[in-house]
Write a protein that holds these residues in place. Sequence first.
Motif, PDB file in Angstrom:
ATOM      1  N   ILE A  26       0.865  -1.182   0.000  1.00  0.00           N
ATOM      2  CA  ILE A  26       0.000   0.000   0.000  1.00  0.00           C
ATOM      3  C   ILE A  26       0.900   1.231   0.000  1.00  0.00           C
ATOM      4  N   ASP A  27       0.854   1.990  -1.061  1.00  0.00           N
ATOM      5  CA  ASP A  27       1.729   3.147  -1.199  1.00  0.00           C
ATOM      6  C   ASP A  27       1.286   4.297  -0.299  1.00  0.00           C
ATOM      7  N   TYR A  30      -2.325   6.400   0.219  1.00  0.00           N
ATOM      8  CA  TYR A  30      -3.429   5.467   0.002  1.00  0.00           C
ATOM      9  C   TYR A  30      -3.762   4.760   1.311  1.00  0.00           C
ATOM     10  N   GLU A  31      -4.990   4.244   1.360  1.00  0.00           N
ATOM     11  CA  GLU A  31      -5.440   3.449   2.483  1.00  0.00           C
ATOM     12  C   GLU A  31      -5.926   2.116   1.941  1.00  0.00           C
ATOM     13  N   GLY A  32      -5.388   1.017   2.477  1.00  0.00           N
ATOM     14  CA  GLY A  32      -5.740  -0.302   1.964  1.00  0.00           C
ATOM     15  C   GLY A  32      -6.817  -0.966   2.804  1.00  0.00           C
ATOM     16  N   THR A  51      -0.349   2.029   5.322  1.00  0.00           N
ATOM     17  CA  THR A  51       0.587   1.892   4.216  1.00  0.00           C
ATOM     18  C   THR A  51       1.657   0.871   4.566  1.00  0.00           C
ATOM     19  N   GLU A  65      -7.137  -0.447  -2.785  1.00  0.00           N
ATOM     20  CA  GLU A  65      -6.492   0.788  -2.336  1.00  0.00           C
ATOM     21  C   GLU A  65      -7.421   1.978  -2.558  1.00  0.00           C
ATOM     22  N   PHE A  66      -7.525   2.801  -1.521  1.00  0.00           N
ATOM     23  CA  PHE A  66      -8.327   4.024  -1.607  1.00  0.00           C
ATOM     24  C   PHE A  66      -7.402   5.222  -1.424  1.00  0.00           C
ATOM     25  N   PRO A  67      -7.345   6.147  -2.384  1.00  0.00           N
ATOM     26  CA  PRO A  67      -6.491   7.336  -2.242  1.00  0.00           C
ATOM     27  C   PRO A  67      -7.009   8.241  -1.126  1.00  0.00           C
ATOM     28  N   THR A  68      -6.086   8.732  -0.304  1.00  0.00           N
ATOM     29  CA  THR A  68      -6.461   9.641   0.786  1.00  0.00           C
ATOM     30  C   THR A  68      -5.986  11.067   0.529  1.00  0.00           C
ATOM     31  N   ARG A  97     -11.340  14.766  -0.052  1.00  0.00           N
ATOM     32  CA  ARG A  97     -10.507  13.575   0.155  1.00  0.00           C
ATOM     33  C   ARG A  97     -11.270  12.576   1.013  1.00  0.00           C
ATOM     34  N   SER A 103     -12.321   4.236   4.559  1.00  0.00           N
ATOM     35  CA  SER A 103     -12.306   3.415   3.341  1.00  0.00           C
ATOM     36  C   SER A 103     -13.204   2.182   3.438  1.00  0.00           C
TER      37      SER A 103
END
Length: 261
Positions: A26-27, A30-32, A51, A65-68, A97, A103
């Motif tokens: 998880i980059d 992002y929120e996994g 992450t 993955e959900f972008p934060t 955001r 998420s």
Amino acid sequence: MKRNLIALSATLIVAFIVWVSCTERIDAGYEGIKVKLYGSEKGVQDVSLVTGRVWYNPVTESIYEFPTYVQTVNYESFTVNAKDGSVFSVDPTLSLRVSLGSSPKIFTKYRKPVEEILNMTLVNHIKDVYRIEFNNYSTDSIISNRERFEAGVQDKMNKFLAQEGFVLEQLTSGIQYPESITQAINAKNAAIQKAQQAENELKVVEADAKKMIVQAEAEAKANELRQQTLSPLIIQQQFIEKWDGSTPLYGNSPVIFKDIK
């Protein structure tokens, strides 16, 4: 010995493939979330994944993955009616955001990627926010209370998005008035500018008139002072100063001082 080495190599390769297929990174930004695909616990786990690298069973689980980070969405313009029936055009732009930790809640409700939720699913809800707020105002009250109107829209939008798991960072409504209202406003502004121009011109004329009066008064005062100071002796003195000393070649001798009594 050679067979053992081959077997060990094969085992390591299989282990590496399994390790790669069972982990997900998880980059940052992002929120996994881990989703169970089978069994009685099918659904989203309560705890969001931070992450980093996450272990999961690819047969029974999936990682999303959900972008934060803040995303800006420029929605297509639409029309809304005010309380008195006037039609306004709205071209909203939202910067928002995903709320940290929301998420799982968002995925459980929509089962879609964030981009699709923002650009398609939420559109009708965003329109409803504007419709509700516009129905509270007449055309004149929207124009005269624009700041309060915008604050009402933003407050309702904040509450709605918070319920959906999002945080509103910035809102631009892009409201355009009806053509008749725009023409009326332009005519009013033109009248104000014309009146201001006429007032400025009148001030210039008044200033010029006052200047001429001052000049005339000063000239009259100067003439009065000159008349008061022109005594007989001064006149005789001026005559002497201007006389060149010559006498006529014929006629009577010049009289230098003339009786002015």
